[in-house]
Design a protein around this motif. Structure first.
Motif, PDB file in Angstrom:
ATOM      1  N   THR A  92      -0.720  -1.794  -6.630  1.00 16.17           N
ATOM      2  CA  THR A  92      -2.136  -2.273  -6.656  1.00 16.17           C
ATOM      3  C   THR A  92      -2.091  -3.706  -7.149  1.00 16.17           C
ATOM      4  O   THR A  92      -3.135  -4.377  -6.602  1.00 16.17           O
ATOM      5  CB  THR A  92      -3.096  -1.615  -7.412  1.00 16.17           C
ATOM      6  OG1 THR A  92      -2.628  -1.428  -8.880  1.00 16.17           O
ATOM      7  CG2 THR A  92      -3.421   0.051  -7.049  1.00 16.17           C
ATOM      8  N   ASP A  93      -1.355  -4.292  -8.085  1.00 15.53           N
ATOM      9  CA  ASP A  93      -1.213  -5.669  -8.260  1.00 15.53           C
ATOM     10  C   ASP A  93      -0.938  -6.400  -6.935  1.00 15.53           C
ATOM     11  O   ASP A  93      -1.687  -7.620  -6.728  1.00 15.53           O
ATOM     12  CB  ASP A  93      -0.106  -5.824  -9.231  1.00 15.53           C
ATOM     13  CG  ASP A  93      -0.682  -5.392 -10.727  1.00 15.53           C
ATOM     14  OD1 ASP A  93      -1.925  -5.364 -10.913  1.00 15.53           O
ATOM     15  OD2 ASP A  93      -0.068  -5.243 -11.500  1.00 15.53           O
ATOM     16  N   GLU A  94       0.063  -6.110  -6.246  1.00 16.57           N
ATOM     17  CA  GLU A  94       0.342  -6.546  -5.128  1.00 16.57           C
ATOM     18  C   GLU A  94      -0.882  -6.535  -3.786  1.00 16.57           C
ATOM     19  O   GLU A  94      -1.027  -7.774  -3.342  1.00 16.57           O
ATOM     20  CB  GLU A  94       1.624  -6.220  -4.707  1.00 16.57           C
ATOM     21  CG  GLU A  94       2.180  -7.085  -3.391  1.00 16.57           C
ATOM     22  CD  GLU A  94       2.731  -8.296  -3.866  1.00 16.57           C
ATOM     23  OE1 GLU A  94       3.497  -9.075  -2.841  1.00 16.57           O
ATOM     24  OE2 GLU A  94       3.000  -8.704  -5.068  1.00 16.57           O
ATOM     25  N   ILE A  95      -1.325  -5.375  -3.888  1.00 14.63           N
ATOM     26  CA  ILE A  95      -2.538  -5.407  -2.937  1.00 14.63           C
ATOM     27  C   ILE A  95      -3.380  -6.159  -3.157  1.00 14.63           C
ATOM     28  O   ILE A  95      -3.851  -7.022  -2.449  1.00 14.63           O
ATOM     29  CB  ILE A  95      -2.946  -4.024  -2.864  1.00 14.63           C
ATOM     30  CG1 ILE A  95      -1.773  -2.853  -2.428  1.00 14.63           C
ATOM     31  CG2 ILE A  95      -4.355  -3.701  -2.050  1.00 14.63           C
ATOM     32  CD1 ILE A  95      -2.335  -1.586  -2.605  1.00 14.63           C
TER      33      ILE A  95
ATOM     34  N   ALA B 192      -2.710   6.360   1.516  1.00 18.42           N
ATOM     35  CA  ALA B 192      -2.995   8.114   1.496  1.00 18.42           C
ATOM     36  C   ALA B 192      -1.915   8.839   1.948  1.00 18.42           C
ATOM     37  O   ALA B 192      -1.469   9.900   1.246  1.00 18.42           O
ATOM     38  CB  ALA B 192      -4.106   8.311   2.182  1.00 18.42           C
ATOM     39  N   LEU B 193      -1.272   8.414   2.744  1.00 16.20           N
ATOM     40  CA  LEU B 193       0.227   9.318   3.286  1.00 16.20           C
ATOM     41  C   LEU B 193       1.073   9.571   1.949  1.00 16.20           C
ATOM     42  O   LEU B 193       1.615  10.395   2.013  1.00 16.20           O
ATOM     43  CB  LEU B 193       0.640   8.658   4.418  1.00 16.20           C
ATOM     44  CG  LEU B 193       2.197   9.211   4.844  1.00 16.20           C
ATOM     45  CD1 LEU B 193       1.752  10.403   5.621  1.00 16.20           C
ATOM     46  CD2 LEU B 193       2.746   8.135   6.140  1.00 16.20           C
ATOM     47  N   HIS B 194       1.096   8.303   1.292  1.00 15.34           N
ATOM     48  CA  HIS B 194       2.234   8.483   0.244  1.00 15.34           C
ATOM     49  C   HIS B 194       1.725   8.781  -1.248  1.00 15.34           C
ATOM     50  O   HIS B 194       2.305   8.712  -1.964  1.00 15.34           O
ATOM     51  CB  HIS B 194       2.851   7.193   0.044  1.00 15.34           C
ATOM     52  CG  HIS B 194       3.520   6.781   1.343  1.00 15.34           C
ATOM     53  ND1 HIS B 194       5.077   7.257   1.485  1.00 15.34           N
ATOM     54  CD2 HIS B 194       3.580   6.320   2.446  1.00 15.34           C
ATOM     55  CE1 HIS B 194       5.518   6.981   2.457  1.00 15.34           C
ATOM     56  NE2 HIS B 194       4.665   6.466   3.499  1.00 15.34           N
TER      57      HIS B 194
ATOM     58  N   ALA C 187       0.939  -1.438  -0.060  1.00 14.54           N
ATOM     59  CA  ALA C 187       0.025  -0.146  -0.023  1.00 14.54           C
ATOM     60  C   ALA C 187       0.790   1.215  -0.107  1.00 14.54           C
ATOM     61  O   ALA C 187       0.710   2.341  -0.717  1.00 14.54           O
ATOM     62  CB  ALA C 187      -0.960  -0.136   1.204  1.00 14.54           C
ATOM     63  N   ARG C 188       2.008   1.094   0.834  1.00 13.64           N
ATOM     64  CA  ARG C 188       2.820   2.309   0.821  1.00 13.64           C
ATOM     65  C   ARG C 188       3.579   2.704  -0.367  1.00 13.64           C
ATOM     66  O   ARG C 188       3.882   3.761  -1.060  1.00 13.64           O
ATOM     67  CB  ARG C 188       4.007   2.243   1.953  1.00 13.64           C
ATOM     68  CG  ARG C 188       4.976   3.357   2.037  1.00 13.64           C
ATOM     69  CD  ARG C 188       5.798   3.242   3.298  1.00 13.64           C
ATOM     70  NE  ARG C 188       6.509   1.945   3.194  1.00 13.64           N
ATOM     71  CZ  ARG C 188       7.436   1.531   2.778  1.00 13.64           C
ATOM     72  NH1 ARG C 188       8.118   2.516   1.914  1.00 13.64           N
ATOM     73  NH2 ARG C 188       8.305   0.626   2.690  1.00 13.64           N
ATOM     74  N   LEU C 189       3.915   1.528  -1.227  1.00  7.57           N
ATOM     75  CA  LEU C 189       4.360   1.635  -2.604  1.00  7.57           C
ATOM     76  C   LEU C 189       3.502   1.867  -3.580  1.00  7.57           C
ATOM     77  O   LEU C 189       3.548   2.329  -4.713  1.00  7.57           O
ATOM     78  CB  LEU C 189       5.016   0.531  -2.856  1.00  7.57           C
ATOM     79  CG  LEU C 189       6.377   0.290  -1.988  1.00  7.57           C
ATOM     80  CD1 LEU C 189       7.002  -1.136  -2.236  1.00  7.57           C
ATOM     81  CD2 LEU C 189       7.355   1.335  -2.032  1.00  7.57           C
ATOM     82  N   GLY C 190       2.263   1.731  -3.583  1.00  9.87           N
ATOM     83  CA  GLY C 190       1.121   2.062  -4.439  1.00  9.87           C
ATOM     84  C   GLY C 190       1.156   0.713  -5.277  1.00  9.87           C
ATOM     85  O   GLY C 190       0.422   0.872  -6.468  1.00  9.87           O
TER      86      GLY C 190
ATOM     87  N   VAL D 241      -5.518   3.757  -2.943  1.00  9.01           N
ATOM     88  CA  VAL D 241      -6.485   4.153  -1.705  1.00  9.01           C
ATOM     89  C   VAL D 241      -7.933   3.617  -2.315  1.00  9.01           C
ATOM     90  O   VAL D 241      -8.726   3.320  -1.534  1.00  9.01           O
ATOM     91  CB  VAL D 241      -6.527   5.683  -1.708  1.00  9.01           C
ATOM     92  CG1 VAL D 241      -8.081   6.077  -0.869  1.00  9.01           C
ATOM     93  CG2 VAL D 241      -5.080   6.378  -0.999  1.00  9.01           C
ATOM     94  N   ARG D 242      -8.017   4.148  -3.641  1.00  4.75           N
ATOM     95  CA  ARG D 242      -9.411   3.575  -4.217  1.00  4.75           C
ATOM     96  C   ARG D 242      -9.565   2.144  -4.191  1.00  4.75           C
ATOM     97  O   ARG D 242     -10.891   1.606  -3.860  1.00  4.75           O
ATOM     98  CB  ARG D 242      -9.307   4.035  -5.809  1.00  4.75           C
ATOM     99  CG  ARG D 242      -9.703   5.658  -5.961  1.00  4.75           C
ATOM    100  CD  ARG D 242      -9.995   6.011  -7.469  1.00  4.75           C
ATOM    101  NE  ARG D 242      -9.864   7.412  -7.608  1.00  4.75           N
ATOM    102  CZ  ARG D 242      -9.263   8.002  -8.391  1.00  4.75           C
ATOM    103  NH1 ARG D 242      -8.454   7.591  -9.167  1.00  4.75           N
ATOM    104  NH2 ARG D 242      -9.400   9.498  -8.429  1.00  4.75           N
ATOM    105  N   LEU D 243      -8.636   1.419  -4.346  1.00  2.00           N
ATOM    106  CA  LEU D 243      -8.646  -0.287  -4.476  1.00  2.00           C
ATOM    107  C   LEU D 243      -9.082  -0.627  -3.039  1.00  2.00           C
ATOM    108  O   LEU D 243      -9.953  -1.527  -2.864  1.00  2.00           O
ATOM    109  CB  LEU D 243      -7.311  -0.823  -4.862  1.00  2.00           C
ATOM    110  CG  LEU D 243      -7.159  -2.293  -4.506  1.00  2.00           C
ATOM    111  CD1 LEU D 243      -8.309  -3.034  -5.522  1.00  2.00           C
ATOM    112  CD2 LEU D 243      -5.904  -2.684  -5.199  1.00  2.00           C
ATOM    113  N   LEU D 244      -8.058  -0.012  -1.966  1.00  2.00           N
ATOM    114  CA  LEU D 244      -8.499  -0.391  -0.808  1.00  2.00           C
ATOM    115  C   LEU D 244     -10.033  -0.097  -0.156  1.00  2.00           C
ATOM    116  O   LEU D 244     -10.509  -0.923   0.633  1.00  2.00           O
ATOM    117  CB  LEU D 244      -7.405   0.245   0.080  1.00  2.00           C
ATOM    118  CG  LEU D 244      -6.056  -0.227   0.021  1.00  2.00           C
ATOM    119  CD1 LEU D 244      -4.856   0.397   0.644  1.00  2.00           C
ATOM    120  CD2 LEU D 244      -6.094  -1.898   0.656  1.00  2.00           C
ATOM    121  N   LEU D 245     -10.356   0.993  -0.581  1.00  2.00           N
ATOM    122  CA  LEU D 245     -11.797   1.382  -0.353  1.00  2.00           C
ATOM    123  C   LEU D 245     -12.814   0.486  -1.026  1.00  2.00           C
ATOM    124  O   LEU D 245     -13.669   0.178  -0.263  1.00  2.00           O
ATOM    125  CB  LEU D 245     -12.158   2.755  -0.432  1.00  2.00           C
ATOM    126  CG  LEU D 245     -11.329   4.067   0.303  1.00  2.00           C
ATOM    127  CD1 LEU D 245     -11.405   5.360  -0.224  1.00  2.00           C
ATOM    128  CD2 LEU D 245     -11.948   4.016   1.643  1.00  2.00           C
TER     129      LEU D 245
END
Length: 88
Positions: free
Chosen positions: A13-16, A65-67, A8-11, A73-77
């Motif tokens: 989205t595939d790994e998330i 969000a911090l980074h 998430a910190r790295l953004g 952010v959209r994916l997690l939400l």
């Protein structure tokens, strides 16, 4: 360390998505690994702790969000991340 908070910190989205598909809790915070932080902070400093992927108890949503990782952010939400959780 490979973890959902780090992805998430790295953004990444595939790994998330991979972590969430494996059943990792979307609002996961580090727990057992957190015990390593005090020694790492004293020995190497905060930058090294963050580089190792530790999030200081922040959720993946907080980290994205911090980074400024908007897509993460959209994916997690969209996966149900709780935006009301507070940092400790």
């Amino acid at each position: 360390m490979n973890s959902l908070p780090r992805a998430a910190r790295l953004g990444d989205t595939d790994e998330i998505s991979r972590f969430l598909a494996q059943g990792v809790e979307v609002d996961q915070r580090e727990s057992d690994e957190m015990r390593k932080i005090p020694a790492l902070l004293l020995e190497q400093g905060e930058a090294e702790v963050e580089a190792a992927g530790f999030s200081f108890c922040r959720t993946p949503l907080m980290l994205a969000a911090l980074h400024g990782k908007i897509e993460a952010v959209r994916l997690l939400l969209s996966r149900g991340a709780n935006f009301q959780i507070k940092d400790v």
